[in-house]
Motif scaffolding. Structure first.
Motif, PDB file in Angstrom:
ATOM      1  N   LYS A 134      23.824  26.850  15.798  1.00 35.77           N
ATOM      2  CA  LYS A 134      24.435  26.707  17.123  1.00 35.77           C
ATOM      3  C   LYS A 134      23.625  27.481  18.149  1.00 35.77           C
ATOM      4  O   LYS A 134      23.367  27.002  19.258  1.00 35.77           O
ATOM      5  CB  LYS A 134      25.876  27.225  17.097  1.00 35.77           C
ATOM      6  N   GLY A 135      23.237  28.700  17.784  1.00 33.74           N
ATOM      7  CA  GLY A 135      22.422  29.508  18.678  1.00 33.74           C
ATOM      8  C   GLY A 135      21.074  28.879  18.956  1.00 33.74           C
ATOM      9  O   GLY A 135      20.557  28.946  20.074  1.00 33.74           O
ATOM     10  N   LEU A 176      20.377  25.773  19.149  1.00 36.23           N
ATOM     11  CA  LEU A 176      20.527  24.650  20.069  1.00 36.23           C
ATOM     12  C   LEU A 176      20.717  25.093  21.515  1.00 36.23           C
ATOM     13  O   LEU A 176      20.572  24.298  22.433  1.00 36.23           O
ATOM     14  CB  LEU A 176      21.706  23.771  19.634  1.00 36.23           C
ATOM     15  N   GLN A 177      21.077  26.350  21.704  1.00 34.56           N
ATOM     16  CA  GLN A 177      21.217  26.913  23.053  1.00 34.56           C
ATOM     17  C   GLN A 177      20.529  28.275  23.092  1.00 34.56           C
ATOM     18  O   GLN A 177      21.133  29.289  23.420  1.00 34.56           O
ATOM     19  CB  GLN A 177      22.681  27.010  23.452  1.00 34.56           C
ATOM     20  N   LEU A 178      19.257  28.260  22.732  1.00 35.90           N
ATOM     21  CA  LEU A 178      18.522  29.485  22.472  1.00 35.90           C
ATOM     22  C   LEU A 178      18.448  30.420  23.673  1.00 35.90           C
ATOM     23  O   LEU A 178      18.554  31.646  23.532  1.00 35.90           O
ATOM     24  CB  LEU A 178      17.111  29.133  21.994  1.00 35.90           C
ATOM     25  N   GLY A 179      18.274  29.872  24.846  1.00 35.53           N
ATOM     26  CA  GLY A 179      18.114  30.705  26.030  1.00 35.53           C
ATOM     27  C   GLY A 179      19.269  31.644  26.276  1.00 35.53           C
ATOM     28  O   GLY A 179      19.091  32.756  26.787  1.00 35.53           O
ATOM     29  N   SER A 180      20.482  31.232  25.896  1.00 40.49           N
ATOM     30  CA  SER A 180      21.667  32.054  26.148  1.00 40.49           C
ATOM     31  C   SER A 180      21.716  33.295  25.272  1.00 40.49           C
ATOM     32  O   SER A 180      22.513  34.200  25.522  1.00 40.49           O
ATOM     33  CB  SER A 180      22.938  31.217  25.919  1.00 40.49           C
ATOM     34  N   TYR A 235      17.644  36.283  19.065  1.00 38.68           N
ATOM     35  CA  TYR A 235      16.799  35.379  19.850  1.00 38.68           C
ATOM     36  C   TYR A 235      15.365  35.387  19.330  1.00 38.68           C
ATOM     37  O   TYR A 235      14.767  34.323  19.117  1.00 38.68           O
ATOM     38  CB  TYR A 235      16.832  35.792  21.321  1.00 38.68           C
ATOM     39  N   ARG A 260      13.848  23.501  15.965  1.00 37.78           N
ATOM     40  CA  ARG A 260      14.330  23.260  17.329  1.00 37.78           C
ATOM     41  C   ARG A 260      13.551  22.128  17.981  1.00 37.78           C
ATOM     42  O   ARG A 260      14.135  21.222  18.591  1.00 37.78           O
ATOM     43  CB  ARG A 260      14.218  24.543  18.153  1.00 37.78           C
ATOM     44  N   GLN A 272      14.986  18.458  19.139  1.00 38.64           N
ATOM     45  CA  GLN A 272      14.874  18.072  20.541  1.00 38.64           C
ATOM     46  C   GLN A 272      14.158  16.742  20.714  1.00 38.64           C
ATOM     47  O   GLN A 272      14.542  15.917  21.547  1.00 38.64           O
ATOM     48  CB  GLN A 272      14.129  19.156  21.323  1.00 38.64           C
ATOM     49  N   GLU A 284      25.032  14.819  20.120  1.00 42.40           N
ATOM     50  CA  GLU A 284      25.550  16.042  20.719  1.00 42.40           C
ATOM     51  C   GLU A 284      26.703  16.577  19.880  1.00 42.40           C
ATOM     52  O   GLU A 284      27.143  15.943  18.920  1.00 42.40           O
ATOM     53  CB  GLU A 284      26.029  15.782  22.157  1.00 42.40           C
ATOM     54  N   THR A 332      21.054  19.255  12.745  1.00 40.96           N
ATOM     55  CA  THR A 332      20.192  20.435  12.870  1.00 40.96           C
ATOM     56  C   THR A 332      20.220  21.263  11.604  1.00 40.96           C
ATOM     57  O   THR A 332      19.173  21.754  11.139  1.00 40.96           O
ATOM     58  CB  THR A 332      20.635  21.290  14.078  1.00 40.96           C
TER      59      THR A 332
END
Length: 230
Positions: A107-108, A110-114, A123, A134, A138, A145, A153
């Motif tokens: 999950k992280g 898929l939204q790595l920047g956060s 990170y 990743r 992508q 989704e 993933t």
């Protein structure tokens, strides 16, 4: 579970389980001889011995965030040292990489920047050692989704780690000589099922026979998105 509960559990283990299995622990005190290296996530919801119904001494286990194996020659030596010991010292015959459903690491990813501000070490770990997963997701699963994307993933990450394992010279050598086999599994927390990559079909299917994974680089993985029902 509190620390007090855990201390009580230790005492219960010693009085009950240990006492009734003293012969086994006596043998284990003399050494270990596992035949399987089980690589999985640090997630508290997955227990390798529980889902495989194995006893102490039967699995050699590597656990980390996201069941990730850095490629050979990278700066991270922890997993590499464990792999080397498993192969060279213990003579492991089979390696299982087991991902799991609802994986927080994926999950992280898929939204790595956060993650960069709140969990910078997580990170960095995912940024450096899960970048291939990743990018693959992508580029190939843009139409997915939510839970479907997360499930794909998880599966793609397991296969990517199989590819990373094959970068280790000792593993490539023993694969070539037929002394070692690789297996890709995904454990589904909500159902208790384990699905495995079927070498003949090139897809993840409910586990039956322990078919090893062929060289993933030479194997098409386009069928993964067709297996969302499993």
């Amino acid at each position: 579970m509190s620390m007090q509960d855990m201390v009580k559990g230790v005492e219960k283990f010693r009085i009950n389980y240990f006492c009734s299995h003293q012969e086994m622990f006596g043998r284990l005190a003399q050494g270990q001889a596992p035949q399987v290296l089980f690589i999985t996530c640090s997630d508290s919801r997955i227990d390798p011995n529980l889902i495989t119904q194995t006893q102490p001494g039967e699995l050699f286990v590597i656990r980390n965030v996201g069941n990730i194996i850095p490629p050979f020659g990278t700066a991270n030596f922890t997993e590499a040292a464990a792999i080397e010991y498993a192969i060279q010292a213990l003579g492991i015959k089979d390696i299982i990489i087991c991902g799991h459903s609802h994986c927080g690491a994926m999950k992280g990813l898929l939204q790595l920047g956060s993650l960069s501000q709140e969990m910078p070490l997580v990170y960095e770990w995912l940024h450096h050692y899960a970048a291939a997963t990743r990018r693959l997701v992508q580029d190939n699963y843009q139409e997915y989704e939510g839970e479907e994307l997360l499930s794909l993933t998880v599966k793609e990450n397991v296969l990517t780690q199989i590819e990373n394992l094959e970068t280790y010279p000792v593993i490539r050598s023993r694969l070539r000589s037929g002394q070692l086999f690789l297996h890709a599994w995904v454990y589904e927390i909500e159902s208790g099922n384990v699905i495995a990559y079927n070498a003949n079909l090139g897809q993840f299917v409910p586990i039956k026979d322990p078919l090893p994974v062929p060289d993933p680089i030479a194997s098409a993985r386009s069928g993964l998105s067709e297996l969302m029902e499993f």
